[in-house]
Scaffold this motif. Structure first.
Motif, PDB file in Angstrom:
ATOM      1  N   ASP A  87      38.486  24.605  18.704  1.00 15.44           N
ATOM      2  CA  ASP A  87      39.178  25.591  17.870  1.00 15.44           C
ATOM      3  C   ASP A  87      40.644  25.204  17.686  1.00 15.44           C
ATOM      4  O   ASP A  87      41.167  25.219  16.565  1.00 15.44           O
ATOM      5  N   MET A  88      41.311  24.879  18.808  1.00 15.43           N
ATOM      6  CA  MET A  88      42.723  24.540  18.722  1.00 15.43           C
ATOM      7  C   MET A  88      42.941  23.290  17.885  1.00 15.43           C
ATOM      8  O   MET A  88      43.846  23.257  17.025  1.00 15.43           O
TER       9      MET A  88
ATOM     10  N   SER B  99      43.769  30.834  19.672  1.00 17.74           N
ATOM     11  CA  SER B  99      43.036  32.024  19.250  1.00 17.74           C
ATOM     12  C   SER B  99      42.676  31.972  17.768  1.00 17.74           C
ATOM     13  O   SER B  99      43.535  31.751  16.910  1.00 17.74           O
ATOM     14  N   ARG B 100      41.415  32.233  17.460  1.00 17.28           N
ATOM     15  CA  ARG B 100      40.988  32.314  16.065  1.00 17.28           C
ATOM     16  C   ARG B 100      41.680  33.474  15.354  1.00 17.28           C
ATOM     17  O   ARG B 100      41.960  33.394  14.153  1.00 17.28           O
ATOM     18  N   ASP B 101      41.962  34.545  16.099  1.00 16.11           N
ATOM     19  CA  ASP B 101      42.606  35.710  15.504  1.00 16.11           C
ATOM     20  C   ASP B 101      44.040  35.421  15.055  1.00 16.11           C
ATOM     21  O   ASP B 101      44.590  36.158  14.241  1.00 16.11           O
ATOM     22  N   ASN B 102      44.645  34.355  15.600  1.00 16.33           N
ATOM     23  CA  ASN B 102      46.027  34.032  15.260  1.00 16.33           C
ATOM     24  C   ASN B 102      46.125  32.944  14.187  1.00 16.33           C
ATOM     25  O   ASN B 102      47.236  32.565  13.793  1.00 16.33           O
ATOM     26  N   HIS B 103      44.998  32.457  13.732  1.00 15.44           N
ATOM     27  CA  HIS B 103      45.008  31.337  12.796  1.00 15.44           C
ATOM     28  C   HIS B 103      45.739  31.681  11.496  1.00 15.44           C
ATOM     29  O   HIS B 103      46.585  30.901  11.020  1.00 15.44           O
TER      30      HIS B 103
ATOM     31  N   HIS C   8      42.653  24.171  14.305  1.00 16.73           N
ATOM     32  CA  HIS C   8      43.820  24.908  13.820  1.00 16.73           C
ATOM     33  C   HIS C   8      45.006  23.966  13.582  1.00 16.73           C
ATOM     34  O   HIS C   8      45.739  24.101  12.595  1.00 16.73           O
TER      35      HIS C   8
ATOM     36  N   ASP D  37      44.499  22.063  10.415  1.00 16.43           N
ATOM     37  CA  ASP D  37      44.784  22.910   9.255  1.00 16.43           C
ATOM     38  C   ASP D  37      46.289  23.014   9.006  1.00 16.43           C
ATOM     39  O   ASP D  37      46.746  22.950   7.854  1.00 16.43           O
TER      40      ASP D  37
ATOM     41  N   SER E 241      34.593  24.124  23.410  1.00 16.22           N
ATOM     42  CA  SER E 241      34.583  24.973  22.230  1.00 16.22           C
ATOM     43  C   SER E 241      35.991  25.447  21.866  1.00 16.22           C
ATOM     44  O   SER E 241      36.404  25.370  20.700  1.00 16.22           O
ATOM     45  N   ARG E 242      36.734  25.918  22.862  1.00 15.72           N
ATOM     46  CA  ARG E 242      38.086  26.423  22.581  1.00 15.72           C
ATOM     47  C   ARG E 242      39.038  25.279  22.244  1.00 15.72           C
ATOM     48  O   ARG E 242      39.940  25.433  21.414  1.00 15.72           O
TER      49      ARG E 242
ATOM     50  N   ASP F 205      51.778  24.499  21.068  1.00 10.37           N
ATOM     51  CA  ASP F 205      50.980  25.636  21.522  1.00 10.37           C
ATOM     52  C   ASP F 205      51.769  26.435  22.550  1.00 10.37           C
ATOM     53  O   ASP F 205      52.430  25.864  23.426  1.00 10.37           O
TER      54      ASP F 205
END
Length: 308
Positions: free
Chosen positions: A144-145, A77-81, A148, A151, A140-141, A118
């Motif tokens: 994202d993962m 989730s981008r919101d949890n980054h 993350h 990072d 796409s997802r 994860d």
């Protein structure tokens, strides 16, 4: 081959810091020392105190070092980054402020490590071990993962900590295609792997085969064993991974169905040197006999030539 075994709080049932039945953290450190461990993982974020002076004092009192910290959270989730980045920063700051465990001869990267897992998706948790039933992330997802994770790894590198990605039953990095994608998308210069014999077997893979396959990337290792009768029953149900552990799917090393002769041969073939963490996930309410179980695992591995 130099191999040193150590422990993790999950063998005391510590997987969710919000579980009201968790044992006190001082009890875990005391029992870890009584079992003979000289090193242990932090466990889930927030279980062992983030106050380094408080933790350092208790570790010194028990003669224990920290071998790894853990990110065990939603990495998709981008919101949890921002949340996982904050955790990575705080964990790495903590573990690098504590006296490290000894670096063993031939060890590729010094401890402590940052294990990255994860977790937190019902659609995958209920499909743990079932590749045919488990939904996959679209491109796409997955991107994202992977972003993350990169990072987090770069944050760990700021502290000189080696990050290791841990395929985990019930998360979005579990099955062969997902491990292969991690190897493709996360270069070894950024992160290694922490393979877990129990999670590999739980998810239908041969641990020895994957140890050989992933040798160039495997910087750290987890051991566990599986009770075949309980596992068969758990796999017949719609059940979360840790609910299966609460029913006894995990057992002391050497008492289950994993072939530790073959696993040890694979480690010798690849020349693995470093730390091996023993785990036996359980419900913290099923605490009777936990210290005896830990000692059984330790005694089995010491009988195979492993050291504390």
């Amino acid at each position: 081959m130099t191999l040193s075994i150590c422990g993790a709080p999950c063998s005391w049932g510590v997987d969710d810091v919000n579980n009201p039945f968790l044992p006190p953290w001082r009890t875990v450190l005391d029992e870890a020392a009584r079992a003979g461990y000289r090193a242990i993982e932090l466990g889930p974020y927030g279980y062992l105190p983030l106050d380094w002076e408080l933790l350092a004092g208790q570790l010194q009192e028990n003669g224990i070092s920290i071998v790894a910290g853990t990110i065990f959270n939603d990495l998709v989730s981008r919101d949890n980054h921002a949340n996982v980045m904050r955790q990575a920063d705080e964990i790495c700051a903590l573990i690098t402020s504590l006296p490290p465990p000894p670096t063993l001869e031939g060890q590729r990267y010094p401890a402590p490590y940052l294990t990255i897992m994860d977790w937190g998706h019902d659609e995958r948790d209920y499909a743990a071990g079932h590749s045919d039933k488990a939904p996959r992330l679209d491109a796409s997802r997955w991107g994202d993962m992977a972003g993350h994770i990169r990072d987090i790894c770069l944050k760990a590198r700021e502290y000189g900590v080696r990050p290791v990605i841990h395929p985990h039953a019930g998360g979005y990095i579990e099955f062969p295609d997902e491990i292969e994608a991690v190897l493709r998308d996360i270069p070894k210069e950024i992160a290694g792997l922490c393979l877990d014999t129990g999670h590999l077997a739980y998810s239908g893979m041969d641990p020895a085969q994957w140890i050989r396959k992933c040798a160039p990337r495997m910087d750290y290792l987890h051991f566990k064993d599986i009770n075949p009768l309980v596992y068969k029953d758990v796999m017949s149900k719609r059940i979360r991974f840790f609910e299966g552990c609460a029913e006894g799917s995990m057992c002391p090393i050497g008492t289950g169905c994993l072939d530790y002769v073959n696993i040890s041969e694979a480690l010798k073939e690849i020349g693995y040197c470093g730390y091996v963490t023993i785990e036996q996930e359980r419900d913290p309410r099923n605490s009777q006999g936990r210290l005896e179980d830990i000692k059984r695992s330790i005694d089995y591995l010491k009988g195979k030539g492993y050291q504390i």
